[in-house]
Design a protein around this motif. Structure first.
Motif, PDB file in Angstrom:
ATOM      1  N   ASP A  37       0.776  -1.410   0.082  1.00 27.90           N
ATOM      2  CA  ASP A  37       0.071  -0.041   0.121  1.00 27.90           C
ATOM      3  C   ASP A  37       0.765   1.180   0.031  1.00 27.90           C
ATOM      4  O   ASP A  37       0.838   1.849   1.017  1.00 27.90           O
ATOM      5  N   PRO A  38       1.506   1.544  -1.279  1.00 23.46           N
ATOM      6  CA  PRO A  38       2.618   2.424  -1.104  1.00 23.46           C
ATOM      7  C   PRO A  38       2.157   3.956  -1.302  1.00 23.46           C
ATOM      8  O   PRO A  38       2.674   4.918  -2.139  1.00 23.46           O
ATOM      9  N   GLN A  39       1.185   4.445  -0.498  1.00 21.81           N
ATOM     10  CA  GLN A  39       0.636   5.837  -0.348  1.00 21.81           C
ATOM     11  C   GLN A  39       1.702   6.617   0.376  1.00 21.81           C
ATOM     12  O   GLN A  39       2.176   5.917   1.263  1.00 21.81           O
ATOM     13  N   PHE A  40       1.900   7.684  -0.132  1.00 24.63           N
ATOM     14  CA  PHE A  40       3.141   8.317   0.761  1.00 24.63           C
ATOM     15  C   PHE A  40       3.015   8.678   2.119  1.00 24.63           C
ATOM     16  O   PHE A  40       3.709   8.646   2.832  1.00 24.63           O
ATOM     17  N   PHE A  41       1.740   8.775   2.686  1.00 23.68           N
ATOM     18  CA  PHE A  41       1.748   8.912   4.145  1.00 23.68           C
ATOM     19  C   PHE A  41       1.985   7.644   4.844  1.00 23.68           C
ATOM     20  O   PHE A  41       1.756   7.619   6.067  1.00 23.68           O
ATOM     21  N   HIS A  42       2.026   6.335   4.176  1.00 22.99           N
ATOM     22  CA  HIS A  42       2.640   5.261   4.578  1.00 22.99           C
ATOM     23  C   HIS A  42       4.024   4.926   4.668  1.00 22.99           C
ATOM     24  O   HIS A  42       4.612   4.221   5.255  1.00 22.99           O
ATOM     25  N   VAL A  43       4.639   5.582   3.790  1.00 21.14           N
ATOM     26  CA  VAL A  43       5.839   5.508   3.245  1.00 21.14           C
ATOM     27  C   VAL A  43       7.161   6.673   3.307  1.00 21.14           C
ATOM     28  O   VAL A  43       8.023   6.588   3.558  1.00 21.14           O
ATOM     29  N   ASP A  44       6.561   7.917   3.378  1.00 24.65           N
ATOM     30  CA  ASP A  44       7.373   9.139   3.638  1.00 24.65           C
ATOM     31  C   ASP A  44       7.065   9.738   4.861  1.00 24.65           C
ATOM     32  O   ASP A  44       5.965  10.786   4.730  1.00 24.65           O
ATOM     33  N   SER A  45       7.895   9.841   5.808  1.00 30.13           N
ATOM     34  CA  SER A  45       7.462  10.600   7.083  1.00 30.13           C
ATOM     35  C   SER A  45       7.365  12.014   6.863  1.00 30.13           C
ATOM     36  O   SER A  45       6.679  12.832   7.530  1.00 30.13           O
ATOM     37  N   GLU A  46       8.277  12.695   6.050  1.00 22.98           N
ATOM     38  CA  GLU A  46       8.281  14.017   5.902  1.00 22.98           C
ATOM     39  C   GLU A  46       7.139  14.551   5.179  1.00 22.98           C
ATOM     40  O   GLU A  46       6.557  15.444   5.599  1.00 22.98           O
ATOM     41  N   ARG A  47       6.882  13.725   4.055  1.00 22.67           N
ATOM     42  CA  ARG A  47       5.512  14.345   3.270  1.00 22.67           C
ATOM     43  C   ARG A  47       4.166  13.916   4.199  1.00 22.67           C
ATOM     44  O   ARG A  47       3.273  14.732   4.253  1.00 22.67           O
ATOM     45  N   ALA A  48       4.255  12.815   4.959  1.00 22.05           N
ATOM     46  CA  ALA A  48       3.230  12.353   5.840  1.00 22.05           C
ATOM     47  C   ALA A  48       2.880  13.494   7.054  1.00 22.05           C
ATOM     48  O   ALA A  48       1.931  13.920   7.474  1.00 22.05           O
ATOM     49  N   LEU A  50       3.499   9.865   9.807  1.00 25.05           N
ATOM     50  CA  LEU A  50       3.446   8.593   9.266  1.00 25.05           C
ATOM     51  C   LEU A  50       2.436   7.757   9.939  1.00 25.05           C
ATOM     52  O   LEU A  50       2.376   7.736  11.033  1.00 25.05           O
ATOM     53  N   ILE A  51       1.618   6.814   9.070  1.00 26.43           N
ATOM     54  CA  ILE A  51       0.578   6.053   9.673  1.00 26.43           C
ATOM     55  C   ILE A  51       0.613   4.837   8.987  1.00 26.43           C
ATOM     56  O   ILE A  51       1.019   4.672   7.799  1.00 26.43           O
ATOM     57  N   ALA A  52       0.303   3.652   9.703  1.00 29.50           N
ATOM     58  CA  ALA A  52       0.312   2.285   9.118  1.00 29.50           C
ATOM     59  C   ALA A  52      -0.863   2.166   8.120  1.00 29.50           C
ATOM     60  O   ALA A  52      -2.207   2.769   8.316  1.00 29.50           O
ATOM     61  N   SER A  53      -0.825   1.604   7.081  1.00 25.30           N
ATOM     62  CA  SER A  53      -1.892   1.124   5.968  1.00 25.30           C
ATOM     63  C   SER A  53      -2.963   0.411   7.006  1.00 25.30           C
ATOM     64  O   SER A  53      -2.604  -0.336   7.856  1.00 25.30           O
TER      65      SER A  53
END
Length: 153
Positions: free
Chosen positions: A34-45, A53-56
């Protein structure tokens, strides 16, 4: 001693499990599934409504399943599930959260001489006691050997 269909009581509630969520695991799962940015990129999240950052949700479901197997199903005469109803995500799961489970048997019915079906609500909570996830599993359980041939539950 395994937990059989006959051992389950409607209304029975149990609490168990403990799962510490790590940033590394959140990212690893999300990169794969689930490679949405709020799951993989702390800075953008950090710039989103989540503030970090949040878990899928699917990762949360998977962590729930792990605790469910470890704390309940591995000791039960479980025969799998027919499905899941009422799947809900209530709030984000974050790095550092510690998750636990609460199981409640909602209803049960004998399906055959060999098995019964239990509707079991599983609720995942964080360390603050806040619900983060829930589902109702339609779980098949083997019947006690002495119950075989009896259609009563």
């Amino acid at each position: 001693m395994p937990i059989y269909f006959e051992d389950l009581e409607v209304g029975e509630t149990t609490e168990f499990g403990e799962y510490e969520v790590t940033e590394e695991e959140i990212i690893e799962f999300a990169e794969r599934y689930d490679p949405q940015f709020f799951h993989v990129d702390s800075e953008r999240a950090s710039e989103t409504m989540y503030g970090g950052l949040i878990a899928s949700g699917w990762h949360t479901a998977s962590m729930t399943m792990r605790m469910l197997v470890d704390g309940f199903l591995s000791e039960a005469a479980s025969m799998g599930a027919k499905g899941v109803d009422e799947l809900r995500w209530y709030r984000p799961v974050r790095p550092g959260d510690v998750l636990t489970l609460r199981n409640e048997v909602l209803e049960k019915e004998v399906e055959s001489d060999e098995r019964g079906l239990a509707h079991v609500r599983t609720t995942t909570t964080n360390q603050e006691g806040e619900d983060v996830f829930s589902m109702v599993g339609l779980v098949m359980f083997g019947r006690k050997p002495e119950s075989l041939g009896s259609r009563s539950g």
